[in-house]
Design a protein around this motif. Structure first.
Motif, PDB file in Angstrom:
ATOM      1  N   ALA A 100      11.041  13.173 -34.876  1.00  0.00           N
ATOM      2  CA  ALA A 100      12.398  13.394 -34.360  1.00  0.00           C
ATOM      3  C   ALA A 100      13.248  12.147 -34.597  1.00  0.00           C
ATOM      4  O   ALA A 100      14.166  12.163 -35.429  1.00  0.00           O
ATOM      5  N   GLN A 101      12.913  11.043 -33.918  1.00  0.00           N
ATOM      6  CA  GLN A 101      13.761   9.844 -34.078  1.00  0.00           C
ATOM      7  C   GLN A 101      13.630   9.238 -35.468  1.00  0.00           C
ATOM      8  O   GLN A 101      14.571   8.593 -35.952  1.00  0.00           O
ATOM      9  N   GLY A 102      12.501   9.462 -36.145  1.00  0.00           N
ATOM     10  CA  GLY A 102      12.368   8.994 -37.528  1.00  0.00           C
ATOM     11  C   GLY A 102      13.475   9.573 -38.405  1.00  0.00           C
ATOM     12  O   GLY A 102      14.001   8.895 -39.306  1.00  0.00           O
ATOM     13  N   VAL A 103      13.845  10.814 -38.144  1.00  0.00           N
ATOM     14  CA  VAL A 103      14.886  11.470 -38.938  1.00  0.00           C
ATOM     15  C   VAL A 103      16.252  10.877 -38.605  1.00  0.00           C
ATOM     16  O   VAL A 103      17.085  10.645 -39.487  1.00  0.00           O
ATOM     17  N   THR A 104      16.469  10.592 -37.318  1.00  0.00           N
ATOM     18  CA  THR A 104      17.736   9.951 -36.934  1.00  0.00           C
ATOM     19  C   THR A 104      17.853   8.597 -37.634  1.00  0.00           C
ATOM     20  O   THR A 104      18.934   8.240 -38.138  1.00  0.00           O
ATOM     21  N   ARG A 105      16.757   7.852 -37.653  1.00  0.00           N
ATOM     22  CA  ARG A 105      16.790   6.528 -38.308  1.00  0.00           C
ATOM     23  C   ARG A 105      17.167   6.663 -39.780  1.00  0.00           C
ATOM     24  O   ARG A 105      17.978   5.889 -40.298  1.00  0.00           O
ATOM     25  N   LEU A 106      16.583   7.646 -40.435  1.00  0.00           N
ATOM     26  CA  LEU A 106      16.834   7.817 -41.868  1.00  0.00           C
ATOM     27  C   LEU A 106      18.267   8.297 -42.110  1.00  0.00           C
ATOM     28  O   LEU A 106      18.971   7.778 -42.996  1.00  0.00           O
ATOM     29  N   LEU A 107      18.713   9.260 -41.333  1.00  0.00           N
ATOM     30  CA  LEU A 107      20.086   9.756 -41.482  1.00  0.00           C
ATOM     31  C   LEU A 107      21.086   8.633 -41.228  1.00  0.00           C
ATOM     32  O   LEU A 107      22.106   8.518 -41.925  1.00  0.00           O
ATOM     33  N   ASP A 108      20.803   7.809 -40.248  1.00  0.00           N
ATOM     34  CA  ASP A 108      21.754   6.741 -39.930  1.00  0.00           C
ATOM     35  C   ASP A 108      21.772   5.678 -41.033  1.00  0.00           C
ATOM     36  O   ASP A 108      22.819   5.109 -41.332  1.00  0.00           O
ATOM     37  N   ALA A 109      20.608   5.447 -41.650  1.00  0.00           N
ATOM     38  CA  ALA A 109      20.580   4.511 -42.790  1.00  0.00           C
ATOM     39  C   ALA A 109      21.469   5.057 -43.911  1.00  0.00           C
ATOM     40  O   ALA A 109      22.259   4.319 -44.513  1.00  0.00           O
ATOM     41  N   ILE A 110      21.366   6.351 -44.188  1.00  0.00           N
ATOM     42  CA  ILE A 110      22.174   6.970 -45.251  1.00  0.00           C
ATOM     43  C   ILE A 110      23.659   6.864 -44.907  1.00  0.00           C
ATOM     44  O   ILE A 110      24.496   6.473 -45.732  1.00  0.00           O
ATOM     45  N   ARG A 111      23.994   7.183 -43.661  1.00  0.00           N
ATOM     46  CA  ARG A 111      25.399   7.128 -43.234  1.00  0.00           C
ATOM     47  C   ARG A 111      25.986   5.728 -43.424  1.00  0.00           C
ATOM     48  O   ARG A 111      27.136   5.584 -43.845  1.00  0.00           O
ATOM     49  N   ARG A 112      25.170   4.710 -43.154  1.00  0.00           N
ATOM     50  CA  ARG A 112      25.678   3.340 -43.256  1.00  0.00           C
ATOM     51  C   ARG A 112      25.784   2.875 -44.704  1.00  0.00           C
ATOM     52  O   ARG A 112      26.658   2.085 -45.040  1.00  0.00           O
ATOM     53  N   VAL A 113      24.886   3.359 -45.568  1.00  0.00           N
ATOM     54  CA  VAL A 113      24.858   2.847 -46.952  1.00  0.00           C
ATOM     55  C   VAL A 113      25.831   3.619 -47.844  1.00  0.00           C
ATOM     56  O   VAL A 113      26.625   3.016 -48.577  1.00  0.00           O
ATOM     57  N   ASP A 114      25.782   4.949 -47.803  1.00  0.00           N
ATOM     58  CA  ASP A 114      26.610   5.734 -48.738  1.00  0.00           C
ATOM     59  C   ASP A 114      26.599   7.196 -48.290  1.00  0.00           C
ATOM     60  O   ASP A 114      25.580   7.879 -48.410  1.00  0.00           O
ATOM     61  N   THR A 115      27.731   7.681 -47.845  1.00  0.00           N
ATOM     62  CA  THR A 115      27.780   9.060 -47.307  1.00  0.00           C
ATOM     63  C   THR A 115      27.733  10.124 -48.415  1.00  0.00           C
ATOM     64  O   THR A 115      27.710  11.312 -48.111  1.00  0.00           O
ATOM     65  N   SER A 116      27.709   9.701 -49.684  1.00  0.00           N
ATOM     66  CA  SER A 116      27.606  10.722 -50.741  1.00  0.00           C
ATOM     67  C   SER A 116      26.138  11.056 -51.057  1.00  0.00           C
ATOM     68  O   SER A 116      25.863  11.960 -51.842  1.00  0.00           O
ATOM     69  N   ILE A 117      25.188  10.319 -50.449  1.00  0.00           N
ATOM     70  CA  ILE A 117      23.755  10.611 -50.693  1.00  0.00           C
ATOM     71  C   ILE A 117      23.412  11.964 -50.066  1.00  0.00           C
ATOM     72  O   ILE A 117      23.740  12.218 -48.898  1.00  0.00           O
ATOM     73  N   ARG A 118      22.767  12.820 -50.837  1.00  0.00           N
ATOM     74  CA  ARG A 118      22.380  14.143 -50.322  1.00  0.00           C
ATOM     75  C   ARG A 118      21.003  14.054 -49.644  1.00  0.00           C
ATOM     76  O   ARG A 118      20.118  13.358 -50.153  1.00  0.00           O
ATOM     77  N   PHE A 119      20.840  14.801 -48.547  1.00  0.00           N
ATOM     78  CA  PHE A 119      19.649  14.649 -47.704  1.00  0.00           C
ATOM     79  C   PHE A 119      18.991  15.996 -47.429  1.00  0.00           C
ATOM     80  O   PHE A 119      19.664  16.959 -47.031  1.00  0.00           O
ATOM     81  N   TYR A 120      17.665  16.052 -47.643  1.00  0.00           N
ATOM     82  CA  TYR A 120      16.876  17.248 -47.329  1.00  0.00           C
ATOM     83  C   TYR A 120      15.923  16.946 -46.185  1.00  0.00           C
ATOM     84  O   TYR A 120      15.169  15.971 -46.247  1.00  0.00           O
ATOM     85  N   GLN A 121      15.925  17.771 -45.154  1.00  0.00           N
ATOM     86  CA  GLN A 121      14.999  17.633 -44.030  1.00  0.00           C
ATOM     87  C   GLN A 121      13.990  18.777 -44.031  1.00  0.00           C
ATOM     88  O   GLN A 121      14.355  19.945 -44.154  1.00  0.00           O
TER      89      GLN A 121
END
Ligand code: NAP
Ligand code: F7E
Length: 332
Positions: A100-121
């Protein structure tokens, strides 16, 4: 310029098939592994030198942020998780932290680095749990029955939430059970096919199982990873159920696997109450109409072929002069 993808869980069943697929498509593949005292690269041994391996852990925000920042991928596939349902009752806190929180950590890393990165969960049919309707679709309410199912439900909704809050191209595939010769030995399909191979070759006589009446919608992992990639190639980010639409019982699985090896399961299978779960998911069957219409989803391997393929692979492994290390631990 080749496209770059980060795959977490690359040492797992799905990670290995997805890495193969992405390499075939010309991607640069960065696989995330966690630090272990001994390497666990058996499933991606054949891809050695072609996948760029980096260490990060779902528990460690900075390591995830560093990988995303250094690699600057176009796509991130989050397949890493504590994926064995019974362990989620004995390690519920850790399961929540990873899944659960592992996914939040990863999503937040993406949000901070580049919001154009596409993400699959990697969402799961275990979220349907005590099912509210049959078959299950993207609109079926969730009622998870294990700490694993609960953790995946959080992960699903945090993915939806980051899509809605930050306009990320973040999607969740709600995948029903998918198996292969690379499945961990503790999951029921592989436990049965490995048991059949041992019994056929005289290495064992009995196989202990839990609930033979549970029903699952089982498909082949190699088919399922193609839809993960397709979900990230769409114009609009959407979540999809991926399933075969055919449900079989654990008893059917046993009969098919023993039958494939010319054995009578009644002579070898015992049921053990210790293998029953505190709360069971009795019957899952998915309706993947949306994926069929929008992603061209069409599984190529049916149940009988899947189980036959797994039995044959386990027979070949046990017949080899020095059997390759078995993937996964046979703990239950
Ligand atoms: P799997 O074979 O158990 O692989 C799980 C992967 O996650 C492994 O590579 C594992 O690494 C990695 N991992 C675990 N904890 C980690 C951590 N803290 N940090 C980094 N990596 C970690 O699972 P799978 O069957 O391929 O499933 C892939 C994903 O789909 C999982 O998220 C699972 O929950 C989900 N899912 C699976 C199914 C299915 O039927 N297979 C259905 C729906 C959803 P190690 O090799 O180091 O252990
Ligand atoms: O159990 C029954 C058991 O452990 C299937 C994970 O990939 O798929 C998987 O979760 C059924 C259950 O998978 C034994 O009670 C009977 O009803 O193979 P499994 P799972 O729990 O469905 C979902 C979609 C995921 O997301 C998960 O990550 O088989 N069963 N006897 C047994 N199960 C096991 N493991 N061992 C037995 O002896």
């Amino acid at each position: 310029m080749p496209r770059r993808a980060v795959v977490t869980g690359v040492t797992g069943q799905d990670g290995s098939y997805l890495a193969e697929l992405l390499l075939e498509k010309g991607y640069e593949v960065v696989g995330v592994t966690r630090r272990l005292s001994a390497p666990n690269l058996e499933r991606i041994e054949h891809l050695r030198g072609r996948v760029d391996l980096r260490q990060a852990d779902l528990l460690d925000q900075m390591s995830l942020l560093s990988v995303i920042d250094e690699v600057r991928p176009h796509e991130v596939y989050n397949l890493a998780a504590m994926s064995f349902v019974p362990t989620s009752w004995t390690q519920p806190v850790l399961t929540g932290d990873y899944n659960a929180q592992g996914v939040t950590r990863l999503l937040d890393a993406i949000r901070r680095v580049d919001t154009s990165i596409r993400f699959y969960q990697a969402s799961s049919s275990e979220m349907f749990g005590k099912v509210r309707e049959t078959p299950q679709t993207e609109a079926t309410p969730f009622h998870p029955r294990s700490p694993y199912g609960v953790s995946k439900t959080f992960a699903h909704y945090i993915t939806v939430n980051y899509r809605e809050s930050y306009d990320l191209f973040a999607v969740a595939g709600i995948l029903f059970n998918h198996e292969s010769p690379r499945r961990g030995l503790e999951f029921v399909t592989r436990k049965v096919t490995d048991g059949v191979a041992r019994i056929k070759l005289g290495l064992a006589d009995r196989l202990s199982l839990g609930n033979l009446d549970a029903h699952r919608d089982w498909g082949f992992a190699g088919d399922y990873v193609r839809t993960m990639w397709r979900m990230l190639q769409q114009d609009v980010p959407r979540d999809y159920v991926i399933a075969t639409g055919v449900s079989r019982s654990v008893g059917d699985l046993v009969e098919t696997a023993f039958g494939h090896a010319g054995l009578d399961w009644r002579e070898h299978v015992r049921t053990d109450p210790a293998l029953l779960r505190p709360a069971e998911v009795d019957h899952l069957i998915g309706d993947a109409s949306k994926a069929r219409a929008e992603l061209g989803w069409s599984p190529a391997v049916d149940f009988e072929r899947l189980i036959g393929m797994m039995v044959d692979a386990d027979l070949a492994r046990h017949r080899a002069p020095t059997p390759p290390l078995a993937v996964g631990a046979s703990t239950r």
